[in-house]
Design a protein around this motif. Structure first.
Motif, PDB file in Angstrom:
ATOM      1  N   ILE A   4       0.868  -1.172   0.000  1.00 28.10           N
ATOM      2  CA  ILE A   4       0.000   0.000   0.000  1.00 28.10           C
ATOM      3  C   ILE A   4       0.907   1.226   0.000  1.00 28.10           C
ATOM      4  O   ILE A   4       1.895   1.267   0.735  1.00 28.10           O
ATOM      5  N   HIS A   5       0.575   2.217  -0.808  1.00 28.57           N
ATOM      6  CA  HIS A   5       1.347   3.464  -0.838  1.00 28.57           C
ATOM      7  C   HIS A   5       0.488   4.587  -0.286  1.00 28.57           C
ATOM      8  O   HIS A   5      -0.644   4.770  -0.724  1.00 28.57           O
ATOM      9  N   VAL A  39       8.143   8.884   7.898  1.00 28.00           N
ATOM     10  CA  VAL A  39       8.208   8.298   6.560  1.00 28.00           C
ATOM     11  C   VAL A  39       8.926   6.961   6.674  1.00 28.00           C
ATOM     12  O   VAL A  39       9.889   6.823   7.425  1.00 28.00           O
ATOM     13  N   GLY A  40       8.436   5.962   5.948  1.00 25.19           N
ATOM     14  CA  GLY A  40       9.083   4.655   5.985  1.00 25.19           C
ATOM     15  C   GLY A  40       8.142   3.560   5.520  1.00 25.19           C
ATOM     16  O   GLY A  40       7.044   3.821   5.028  1.00 25.19           O
ATOM     17  N   THR A  41       8.601   2.336   5.702  1.00 28.65           N
ATOM     18  CA  THR A  41       7.837   1.146   5.322  1.00 28.65           C
ATOM     19  C   THR A  41       7.509   0.360   6.585  1.00 28.65           C
ATOM     20  O   THR A  41       8.401   0.105   7.404  1.00 28.65           O
ATOM     21  N   TYR A  42       6.238  -0.011   6.724  1.00 28.41           N
ATOM     22  CA  TYR A  42       5.766  -0.666   7.940  1.00 28.41           C
ATOM     23  C   TYR A  42       4.854  -1.842   7.599  1.00 28.41           C
ATOM     24  O   TYR A  42       4.108  -1.792   6.629  1.00 28.41           O
ATOM     25  N   PRO A  43       4.868  -2.884   8.438  1.00 26.27           N
ATOM     26  CA  PRO A  43       3.920  -3.988   8.238  1.00 26.27           C
ATOM     27  C   PRO A  43       2.536  -3.604   8.752  1.00 26.27           C
ATOM     28  O   PRO A  43       2.405  -2.803   9.676  1.00 26.27           O
ATOM     29  N   ILE A  44       1.522  -4.187   8.122  1.00 28.47           N
ATOM     30  CA  ILE A  44       0.139  -3.993   8.551  1.00 28.47           C
ATOM     31  C   ILE A  44      -0.459  -5.352   8.875  1.00 28.47           C
ATOM     32  O   ILE A  44      -0.233  -6.325   8.159  1.00 28.47           O
ATOM     33  N   SER A  45      -1.221  -5.405   9.953  1.00 30.25           N
ATOM     34  CA  SER A  45      -2.026  -6.592  10.254  1.00 30.25           C
ATOM     35  C   SER A  45      -3.402  -6.100  10.705  1.00 30.25           C
ATOM     36  O   SER A  45      -3.602  -4.906  10.916  1.00 30.25           O
ATOM     37  N   VAL A  46      -4.329  -7.017  10.820  1.00 26.33           N
ATOM     38  CA  VAL A  46      -5.667  -6.658  11.280  1.00 26.33           C
ATOM     39  C   VAL A  46      -5.904  -7.408  12.585  1.00 26.33           C
ATOM     40  O   VAL A  46      -5.774  -8.633  12.636  1.00 26.33           O
ATOM     41  N   THR A  47      -6.217  -6.659  13.642  1.00 25.93           N
ATOM     42  CA  THR A  47      -6.454  -7.246  14.957  1.00 25.93           C
ATOM     43  C   THR A  47      -7.666  -6.572  15.597  1.00 25.93           C
ATOM     44  O   THR A  47      -8.120  -5.514  15.148  1.00 25.93           O
ATOM     45  N   PHE A  48      -8.132  -7.164  16.673  1.00 27.56           N
ATOM     46  CA  PHE A  48      -9.238  -6.578  17.415  1.00 27.56           C
ATOM     47  C   PHE A  48      -8.728  -5.387  18.211  1.00 27.56           C
ATOM     48  O   PHE A  48      -7.735  -5.473  18.934  1.00 27.56           O
ATOM     49  N   ILE A  58      -3.771  -2.415  11.900  1.00 24.54           N
ATOM     50  CA  ILE A  58      -2.799  -1.799  12.800  1.00 24.54           C
ATOM     51  C   ILE A  58      -1.444  -1.767  12.109  1.00 24.54           C
ATOM     52  O   ILE A  58      -1.088  -2.692  11.386  1.00 24.54           O
ATOM     53  N   ILE A  59      -0.713  -0.688  12.304  1.00 25.33           N
ATOM     54  CA  ILE A  59       0.605  -0.520  11.705  1.00 25.33           C
ATOM     55  C   ILE A  59       1.648  -0.925  12.736  1.00 25.33           C
ATOM     56  O   ILE A  59       1.648  -0.430  13.855  1.00 25.33           O
ATOM     57  N   GLY A  60       2.547  -1.814  12.339  1.00 25.35           N
ATOM     58  CA  GLY A  60       3.578  -2.296  13.250  1.00 25.35           C
ATOM     59  C   GLY A  60       4.903  -1.559  13.069  1.00 25.35           C
ATOM     60  O   GLY A  60       5.138  -0.883  12.077  1.00 25.35           O
ATOM     61  N   ASN A  61       5.748  -1.709  14.067  1.00 24.05           N
ATOM     62  CA  ASN A  61       7.131  -1.222  14.024  1.00 24.05           C
ATOM     63  C   ASN A  61       7.281   0.288  13.865  1.00 24.05           C
ATOM     64  O   ASN A  61       8.273   0.756  13.311  1.00 24.05           O
ATOM     65  N   VAL A  62       6.301   1.063  14.335  1.00 19.28           N
ATOM     66  CA  VAL A  62       6.442   2.522  14.320  1.00 19.28           C
ATOM     67  C   VAL A  62       7.361   2.875  15.493  1.00 19.28           C
ATOM     68  O   VAL A  62       7.070   2.513  16.635  1.00 19.28           O
ATOM     69  N   PRO A  63       8.483   3.552  15.219  1.00 17.99           N
ATOM     70  CA  PRO A  63       9.462   3.822  16.285  1.00 17.99           C
ATOM     71  C   PRO A  63       8.842   4.521  17.501  1.00 17.99           C
ATOM     72  O   PRO A  63       8.189   5.556  17.369  1.00 17.99           O
ATOM     73  N   ILE A 107       1.267  -7.810   4.332  1.00 19.31           N
ATOM     74  CA  ILE A 107       0.831  -6.495   3.878  1.00 19.31           C
ATOM     75  C   ILE A 107       1.806  -5.470   4.434  1.00 19.31           C
ATOM     76  O   ILE A 107       2.167  -5.520   5.612  1.00 19.31           O
ATOM     77  N   LYS A 108       2.229  -4.538   3.582  1.00 16.53           N
ATOM     78  CA  LYS A 108       3.086  -3.460   4.068  1.00 16.53           C
ATOM     79  C   LYS A 108       2.587  -2.138   3.503  1.00 16.53           C
ATOM     80  O   LYS A 108       1.905  -2.101   2.474  1.00 16.53           O
ATOM     81  N   ILE A 109       2.901  -1.066   4.212  1.00 20.13           N
ATOM     82  CA  ILE A 109       2.556   0.271   3.756  1.00 20.13           C
ATOM     83  C   ILE A 109       3.846   1.076   3.631  1.00 20.13           C
ATOM     84  O   ILE A 109       4.722   0.984   4.490  1.00 20.13           O
ATOM     85  N   ILE A 110       3.935   1.816   2.549  1.00 19.38           N
ATOM     86  CA  ILE A 110       5.038   2.741   2.330  1.00 19.38           C
ATOM     87  C   ILE A 110       4.457   4.147   2.485  1.00 19.38           C
ATOM     88  O   ILE A 110       3.542   4.530   1.749  1.00 19.38           O
ATOM     89  N   ILE A 111       4.974   4.884   3.469  1.00 21.66           N
ATOM     90  CA  ILE A 111       4.493   6.234   3.744  1.00 21.66           C
ATOM     91  C   ILE A 111       5.565   7.217   3.275  1.00 21.66           C
ATOM     92  O   ILE A 111       6.743   7.075   3.630  1.00 21.66           O
TER      93      ILE A 111
END
Length: 115
Positions: A4-5, A39-48, A58-63, A107-111
């Protein structure tokens, strides 16, 4: 892997507007400038989400941060770091990304900022 961009295209006060490309479709996003994700690339998952009481991406690994989600909202004040989308888009991306997750497709997002 699904990529995802998200391009941030403007800033007015605390409102940072962007365009997220999902399945060939542009989705408007809104972030709060006070809590912007680097700005960066992060993994995405879907959780409750215990806070919102529903499944949400939810976006993972945000510093230095956790619990950064995609959810509905219309004003920067509705976010303390999350990416806001319309209610209809929240439902669509959650369903799509949940299906990808169920099929074990990462799934990953590039911001980034628009040039």
């Amino acid at each position: 892997m699904a990529t995802i961009h998200l391009k941030r295209v403007s800033r007015e006060g605390k409102a940072v507007r962007g365009i997220m490309r999902v399945n060939g479709r542009d989705i408007a996003t809104l972030e709060n400038a006070d809590y912007i994700i680097p700005v960066g690339t992060y993994p995405i998952s879907v959780t409750f989400s215990p806070r919102f009481k529903r499944m949400l991406p939810i976006i993972g690994n945000v510093p230095g941060r956790s619990g950064i989600r995609f959810h509905r909202g219309t004003k920067p004040e509705h976010s303390k770091g999350c990416i806001l989308v319309s209610a209809a888009n929240e439902q669509q991306i959650t369903a799509k990304w949940l299906a990808l997750q169920a099929s074990n497709e990462p799934i990953k997002i590039i911001i980034e900022y628009e040039n």
